[in-house]
Scaffold this motif. Structure first.
Motif, PDB file in Angstrom:
ATOM      1  N   TYR A 307       0.872  -1.172   0.000  1.00 24.68           N
ATOM      2  CA  TYR A 307       0.000   0.000   0.000  1.00 24.68           C
ATOM      3  C   TYR A 307       0.910   1.222   0.000  1.00 24.68           C
ATOM      4  CZ  TYR A 307      -3.969  -2.949   1.412  1.00 24.68           C
ATOM      5  OH  TYR A 307      -4.961  -3.893   1.476  1.00 24.68           O
ATOM      6  N   THR A 308       0.695   2.116  -0.949  1.00 24.84           N
ATOM      7  CA  THR A 308       1.615   3.258  -1.047  1.00 24.84           C
ATOM      8  C   THR A 308       1.294   4.366  -0.045  1.00 24.84           C
ATOM      9  OG1 THR A 308       0.326   4.290  -2.828  1.00 24.84           O
ATOM     10  CG2 THR A 308       2.123   2.795  -3.466  1.00 24.84           C
ATOM     11  N   ARG A 309       0.298   4.140   0.824  1.00 21.85           N
ATOM     12  CA  ARG A 309       0.091   4.975   2.005  1.00 21.85           C
ATOM     13  C   ARG A 309      -0.713   4.171   3.018  1.00 21.85           C
ATOM     14  NH1 ARG A 309      -4.168   9.661   2.453  1.00 21.85           N
ATOM     15  NH2 ARG A 309      -4.050   8.781   4.553  1.00 21.85           N
ATOM     16  N   ASN A 310      -0.767   4.675   4.241  1.00 19.93           N
ATOM     17  CA  ASN A 310      -1.471   3.980   5.308  1.00 19.93           C
ATOM     18  C   ASN A 310      -2.971   4.051   5.067  1.00 19.93           C
ATOM     19  OD1 ASN A 310      -2.570   3.197   7.907  1.00 19.93           O
ATOM     20  ND2 ASN A 310      -0.513   3.557   8.740  1.00 19.93           N
ATOM     21  N   VAL A 311      -3.656   2.904   5.173  1.00 22.96           N
ATOM     22  CA  VAL A 311      -5.082   2.874   4.839  1.00 22.96           C
ATOM     23  C   VAL A 311      -5.986   3.121   6.033  1.00 22.96           C
ATOM     24  CG1 VAL A 311      -4.828   1.381   2.842  1.00 22.96           C
ATOM     25  CG2 VAL A 311      -5.104   0.363   5.116  1.00 22.96           C
ATOM     26  N   VAL A 312      -5.438   3.113   7.262  1.00 27.00           N
ATOM     27  CA  VAL A 312      -6.287   3.262   8.442  1.00 27.00           C
ATOM     28  C   VAL A 312      -5.874   4.405   9.352  1.00 27.00           C
ATOM     29  CG1 VAL A 312      -7.033   0.860   8.483  1.00 27.00           C
ATOM     30  CG2 VAL A 312      -4.956   1.519   9.702  1.00 27.00           C
ATOM     31  N   MET A 364      15.572  -5.858  -1.472  1.00 26.70           N
ATOM     32  CA  MET A 364      14.376  -6.192  -2.242  1.00 26.70           C
ATOM     33  C   MET A 364      13.172  -5.406  -1.734  1.00 26.70           C
ATOM     34  SD  MET A 364      12.971  -7.763  -4.737  1.00 26.70           S
ATOM     35  CE  MET A 364      14.099  -9.077  -5.256  1.00 26.70           C
ATOM     36  N   ALA A 365      13.086  -5.256  -0.417  1.00 24.56           N
ATOM     37  CA  ALA A 365      11.962  -4.508   0.137  1.00 24.56           C
ATOM     38  C   ALA A 365      11.982  -3.061  -0.350  1.00 24.56           C
ATOM     39  CB  ALA A 365      12.007  -4.552   1.664  1.00 24.56           C
ATOM     40  N   VAL A 366      13.178  -2.451  -0.367  1.00 30.19           N
ATOM     41  CA  VAL A 366      13.293  -1.072  -0.857  1.00 30.19           C
ATOM     42  C   VAL A 366      12.946  -1.007  -2.335  1.00 30.19           C
ATOM     43  CG1 VAL A 366      14.915   0.810  -1.311  1.00 30.19           C
ATOM     44  CG2 VAL A 366      14.951  -0.375   0.906  1.00 30.19           C
ATOM     45  N   CYS A 367      13.355  -1.992  -3.111  1.00 22.48           N
ATOM     46  CA  CYS A 367      13.052  -2.028  -4.545  1.00 22.48           C
ATOM     47  C   CYS A 367      11.538  -2.037  -4.779  1.00 22.48           C
ATOM     48  CB  CYS A 367      13.692  -3.252  -5.178  1.00 22.48           C
ATOM     49  SG  CYS A 367      13.303  -3.456  -6.941  1.00 22.48           S
ATOM     50  N   ILE A 368      10.825  -2.865  -4.021  1.00 24.35           N
ATOM     51  CA  ILE A 368       9.362  -2.927  -4.183  1.00 24.35           C
ATOM     52  C   ILE A 368       8.734  -1.581  -3.818  1.00 24.35           C
ATOM     53  CG2 ILE A 368       7.254  -4.034  -3.339  1.00 24.35           C
ATOM     54  CD1 ILE A 368       8.963  -6.565  -2.809  1.00 24.35           C
ATOM     55  N   ALA A 369       9.210  -0.980  -2.726  1.00 25.54           N
ATOM     56  CA  ALA A 369       8.663   0.310  -2.311  1.00 25.54           C
ATOM     57  C   ALA A 369       8.941   1.387  -3.358  1.00 25.54           C
ATOM     58  CB  ALA A 369       9.252   0.712  -0.962  1.00 25.54           C
ATOM     59  N   ARG A 370      10.133   1.352  -3.946  1.00 29.23           N
ATOM     60  CA  ARG A 370      10.486   2.343  -4.984  1.00 29.23           C
ATOM     61  C   ARG A 370       9.592   2.172  -6.207  1.00 29.23           C
ATOM     62  NH1 ARG A 370      14.029   1.798  -9.046  1.00 29.23           N
ATOM     63  NH2 ARG A 370      14.968  -0.056  -8.106  1.00 29.23           N
ATOM     64  N   TYR A 371       9.370   0.913  -6.619  1.00 32.53           N
ATOM     65  CA  TYR A 371       8.441   0.656  -7.727  1.00 32.53           C
ATOM     66  C   TYR A 371       7.040   1.208  -7.400  1.00 32.53           C
ATOM     67  CZ  TYR A 371      11.540  -2.506 -10.367  1.00 32.53           C
ATOM     68  OH  TYR A 371      12.566  -3.050 -11.123  1.00 32.53           O
ATOM     69  N   GLY A 372       6.651   1.061  -6.136  1.00 29.73           N
ATOM     70  CA  GLY A 372       5.318   1.519  -5.749  1.00 29.73           C
ATOM     71  C   GLY A 372       5.132   3.007  -5.990  1.00 29.73           C
ATOM     72  N   LEU A 373       6.146   3.795  -5.639  1.00 29.92           N
ATOM     73  CA  LEU A 373       6.036   5.241  -5.859  1.00 29.92           C
ATOM     74  C   LEU A 373       6.014   5.571  -7.351  1.00 29.92           C
ATOM     75  CD1 LEU A 373       8.406   6.600  -3.064  1.00 29.92           C
ATOM     76  CD2 LEU A 373       5.893   6.621  -3.108  1.00 29.92           C
ATOM     77  N   GLU A 374       6.779   4.836  -8.147  1.00 29.92           N
ATOM     78  CA  GLU A 374       6.772   5.069  -9.591  1.00 29.92           C
ATOM     79  C   GLU A 374       5.402   4.720 -10.185  1.00 29.92           C
ATOM     80  OE1 GLU A 374       9.961   3.007 -11.495  1.00 29.92           O
ATOM     81  OE2 GLU A 374      11.506   3.820 -10.149  1.00 29.92           O
ATOM     82  N   ILE A 375       4.844   3.618  -9.726  1.00 26.80           N
ATOM     83  CA  ILE A 375       3.519   3.201 -10.219  1.00 26.80           C
ATOM     84  C   ILE A 375       2.461   4.232  -9.817  1.00 26.80           C
ATOM     85  CG2 ILE A 375       1.702   1.463  -9.963  1.00 26.80           C
ATOM     86  CD1 ILE A 375       3.985  -0.615  -9.607  1.00 26.80           C
ATOM     87  N   GLU A 376       2.541   4.696  -8.580  1.00 29.01           N
ATOM     88  CA  GLU A 376       1.584   5.702  -8.112  1.00 29.01           C
ATOM     89  C   GLU A 376       1.646   6.957  -8.978  1.00 29.01           C
ATOM     90  OE1 GLU A 376       1.109   6.584  -3.784  1.00 29.01           O
ATOM     91  OE2 GLU A 376       1.843   8.571  -4.396  1.00 29.01           O
ATOM     92  N   GLN A 377       2.842   7.392  -9.310  1.00 26.36           N
ATOM     93  CA  GLN A 377       2.993   8.597 -10.131  1.00 26.36           C
ATOM     94  C   GLN A 377       2.449   8.373 -11.539  1.00 26.36           C
ATOM     95  OE1 GLN A 377       7.007  10.042 -10.425  1.00 26.36           O
ATOM     96  NE2 GLN A 377       6.405  11.988 -11.344  1.00 26.36           N
TER      97      GLN A 377
END
Length: 818
Positions: A307-312, A364-377
């Motif tokens: 999740y690219t931000r906190n949902v709760v 790997m965790a940082v890579c997934i998070a970085r992809y998440g921000l790119e996808i969000e943009q």
């Protein structure tokens, strides 16, 4: 057609007035019946839209067809009552009917090939491909992210399959019968629909394209079988309305089973939970047509959701959830994952990890998070991203859809004192506060038996629980996470969800009243009003359908409020409701304007106990027996219930009838309805009544004034009404107005709605029970007897008030002349 109707009308009017009155009476009864049905149907439409039980659009289309037919019958009945007067009304009904059917019609369907597109060939604006596949195509083409190779079968393929097997009529029949809040009904119809799909044949042309798409996928070398995942990618899925977990994915599919896997995904469109979810959101079956995504199989050692931000909460942190192996146990609400929290800066910074944190290394965790921000943009909003890592440590992005973030209360959470905590330290998967009785979901209690307003305590929270969300106050699950599909839907529906506490069953006894705090992960004993008042996250009443909301603009708004306004015409109608109102009002007015009978053919003179010349026309059930060739009828042989009730009042012992109340010159001076005056020897100078078993239309002549009464008094209280018109008199204008004021005062106390202008008065009474209306008619009869010569008696407004009081004290004679 109109000329024929008019010719027939005037022929009856001149030569067979009894026949004309009977026709009008029957038409009025039909109109009033259709009026009741139409109002009930409008109320049902409102209920479906705002707060009632939602229905499939197929059922709504059927409802509208029935509703429009009823309104059309009202227009036709008005034409019988008042031929040629409102010829344009039919055109306005036809116009609103067309507009509404246009809005309710399913979208234009495409059946044409090609049915299959590779991911790298899909365009953003392709309307035949759902968001799941389309988003992956965008990430592949624009960001070159690691997306498993694949292709998509378009919605055209789905429509072609339905058409090829001639399934649409039977699908629509079943959808129209579904009641989503009745589990047995929902499950039965879902099974029938799914069975129908699974028994269908994949058309040869479609199957050929499907297999060709499979053959060109990159595969394994040698004799190893190429395996694929067959996934849903329905229209609207993975948009603001997620359909999270409602459709099937079929894994490990080989060439020989590809066609059957395709059918399994199509059939999942009609699972109980998918039907519940779709219909709850007011979406049509064709509107959510199924395209199907086929991708090379990924065999993961770890997988999860970002999740690219906190949902709760208001936190800006990203949440990365990871489990070993396939992610199905995570999104299915069965596992408690490792959760990594990242900042939203680029590159993201890992700030914390909950759980064993053994599934991913930091890189790997940082890579997934970085992809998440790119996808969000790239996709333009916060994202819910599914990913997997295979045995070769290769990352694959499997899905990206808009993240449903719960609305947050900007105020601080209240301090709670004096309440017992039954369970603490839960993880918040869907926020909010709710109270209800605990219901254990276990071997002795099944899902379909969950009572209304329950707090469901369960081991896990799979997507199929969606079909009972409408009955749940909150959910507490031993296993699960905010990354599960059920959690996503719970946030959409506003149902608090707590997860991750092993002792939930022991701590929350079945049947106990509790309050679930989905913001702090606590369950309290009893009902904590302090929390419930503060919370603004209770389930909101959602308008069920954008389509139905638009449709209602042509159904329920009412412009024609004032029957005396200049716009009270067919041309002033702006909705079906306006047409209903217009038909009802003008039909009743037309009964008042019924022409005088002329020759008296078919009428019988009443033989009764007061000196009033009355002629009766039987329009059905008005007489107790066959009248034969008689010219008169005694009162005891009159079977009309409203006539007898009125006459009982008129003949009350305290109502004086000292002289015959007629003045034959009055006819030349007073005409309510216009027309050519009859000859002096005509019985038209007398009073006359058209009577039925439960109907009365009475034109009463008292000297220089007219009283016209129109009454329906039967077993159906909703249909019953009494309308009165009073005008004229022998006194001067001021004294006639004083008499009108006296009648108004009495009618208001009797419960009538009254309108008057000068010496003209109209009163209306509606929707009373038979006996209650009969009592009102008795009093009305006394009033008519009492007012015969009151325009010669009343002197001032004070005297009017005194006489009104006297009337209700039993005085029914105010003139020495009677």
């Amino acid at each position: 057609m109109l000329l024929n109707t008019l010719f027939r009308h005037w022929s009856y009017r001149l030569f067979a007035p009894g026949t004309m009155l009977r026709e009008r009476y029957e038409a009025l009864k039909k109109l009033l019946n259709y009026d009741i049905l139409s109002h009930e149907q409008m109320a049902e439409f409102q209920d479906i839209l705002h707060s009632g039980q939602p229905e499939d659009l197929v059922a709504i289309r059927k409802r509208f067809t029935d509703f429009s037919s009823n309104v059309r019958e009202m227009v036709a009945a008005l034409e019988v009552i008042s031929p040629g007067s409102y010829a344009s009304l039919k055109a306005y009904h036809k116009k609103f009917d067309f507009y509404t059917r246009f809005l309710l019609a399913p979208p234009k369907l495409t059946y044409a090939a090609p049915f299959v597109y590779r991911l790298d060939d899909i365009q953003r604006d392709n309307p035949e491909i759902g968001n799941k596949a389309k988003n992956l195509a965008i990430l592949l083409q624009e960001l070159q992210l690691p997306i498993p190779p694949g292709f998509v079968v378009t919605t055209g393929g789905y429509h072609y399959f339905i058409e090829y097997n001639d399934l649409r009529p039977e699908i629509d029949r079943l959808l129209a019968e579904i009641q989503i809040f009745e589990p047995a009904n929902l499950n039965h119809h879902a099974q029938e629909l799914q069975h129908m799909i699974l028994q269908g044949e994949v058309p040869p042309l479609l199957l050929e394209e499907l297999l060709t798409g499979y053959e060109v996928l990159p595969g394994l070398s040698g004799d190893q079988e190429r395996l694929v995942a067959v996934r849903s990618s329905a229209i609207i899925e993975d948009s603001g309305i997620t359909f999270a977990g409602q459709y099937s994915t079929v894994l490990h599919v080989d060439r020989n089973s590809l066609g059957q896997a395709y059918l399994q995904v199509l059939a999942s469109k009609y699972s109980p939970e998918a039907l519940f979810y779709r219909i709850s959101h007011g979406l049509g079956d064709e509107e959510t047509a199924m395209s199907v995504l086929v991708q090379q199989m990924v065999l993961p050692v770890a997988s999860g959701v970002l999740y690219t931000r906190n949902v709760v909460s208001d936190s800006e942190q990203m949440q990365l959830h990871a489990v070993p192996g396939f992610g199905e146990r995570l999104v299915g609400g069965h596992d408690n994952p490792d959760t990594y929290l990242f900042s939203r800066e680029q590159p993201p910074v890992l700030s914390h990890c909950n759980g064993e944190c053994s599934q991913l290394d930091k890189e790997m965790a940082v890579c997934i998070a970085r992809y998440g921000l790119e996808i969000e943009q790239t996709l333009g909003c916060e994202q819910d991203i599914e990913w997997a890592i295979d045995q070769n440590n290769m990352l694959s992005i499997l899905q990206a859809r808009p993240l449903h973030v719960s609305e947050q209360d900007s105020g601080s959470l209240p301090e709670i004192s004096g309440s017992i905590k039954l369970l603490d330290g839960c993880r918040c998967a869907a926020p909010g506060v709710a109270s209800g009785l605990v219901y254990h979901l276990d071997v002795s209690n099944n899902l379909d038996s969950v009572p209304e307003g329950a707090v469901l305590v369960t081991m896990d929270s799979p997507p199929e629980y969606v079909r009972v969300l409408n009955r749940l106050a909150a959910v507490v699950a031993v296993h699960g996470s905010r990354a599960s599909h059920f959690a996503t839907v719970a946030r959409e529906f506003g149902v608090p969800l707590l997860v991750g506490r092993e002792k939930a069953f022991e701590s929350l006894p079945s049947g106990e009243l509790v309050t679930v705090d989905g913001d702090r992960g606590i369950v309290y004993s009893g009902k904590v009003e302090q929390l419930l008042k503060k919370s603004e996250r209770t389930t909101k009443k959602r308008e069920r359908s954008r389509i139905l909301r638009e449709v209602m603009k042509f159904i329920t708004p009412l412009e024609l409020v004032d029957a005396a306004a200049s716009n009270f015409t067919p041309e002033g109608c702006r909705s079906m409701h306006d047409i209903i109102r217009f038909c009802h009002e003008m039909a009743l007015q037309a009964m008042f304007a019924t022409a005088r009978p002329g020759t008296g053919r078919g009428a019988l003179r009443l033989v009764a106990d007061i000196p009033l010349d009355v002629f009766l026309f039987d329009v059905g059930g008005g007489f107790v027996a066959d009248i034969g060739k008689r010219k008169s009828i005694p009162l005891e042989e009159v079977a009309s219930f409203p006539f007898q009730a009125l006459w009982a009042g008129m003949s009350h012992p305290d109502v004086q009838w000292k002289q015959k109340p007629f003045d034959w010159d009055a006819y030349d001076k007073i005409e309510l309805a216009g027309g050519v005056p009859p000859k002096k020897d005509s019985f038209a100078f007398a009073s006359y009544a058209a009577i039925g078993a439960d109907y009365l239309h009475f034109n009463i002549r008292f000297g220089y004034h007219f009283t016209i009464l129109d009454v329906l008094c039967g077993e159906n209280s909703v249909e019953n009404y009494c309308m009165l018109r009073f005008a004229g008199g022998g006194g001067d204008y001021d004294h006639r107005v004083l008499r009108i004021d006296f009648i108004v005062g009495v009618l208001l106390r009797l419960g009538f709605r009254v309108e008057h202008k000068g010496d003209l008065l109209e009163g209306k009474l509606q929707s009373l029970g038979k006996e209650e209306l009969a009592a009102k008619l008795d009093m009305l009869g006394r009033l008519l007897g009492a007012t015969k010569l009151m325009d010669m008696v009343l002197e001032d407004p004070e005297m009017v008030e005194t006489c009104v009081d006297d009337f209700f004290n039993g005085r029914y004679s105010f003139s020495e002349q009677g």
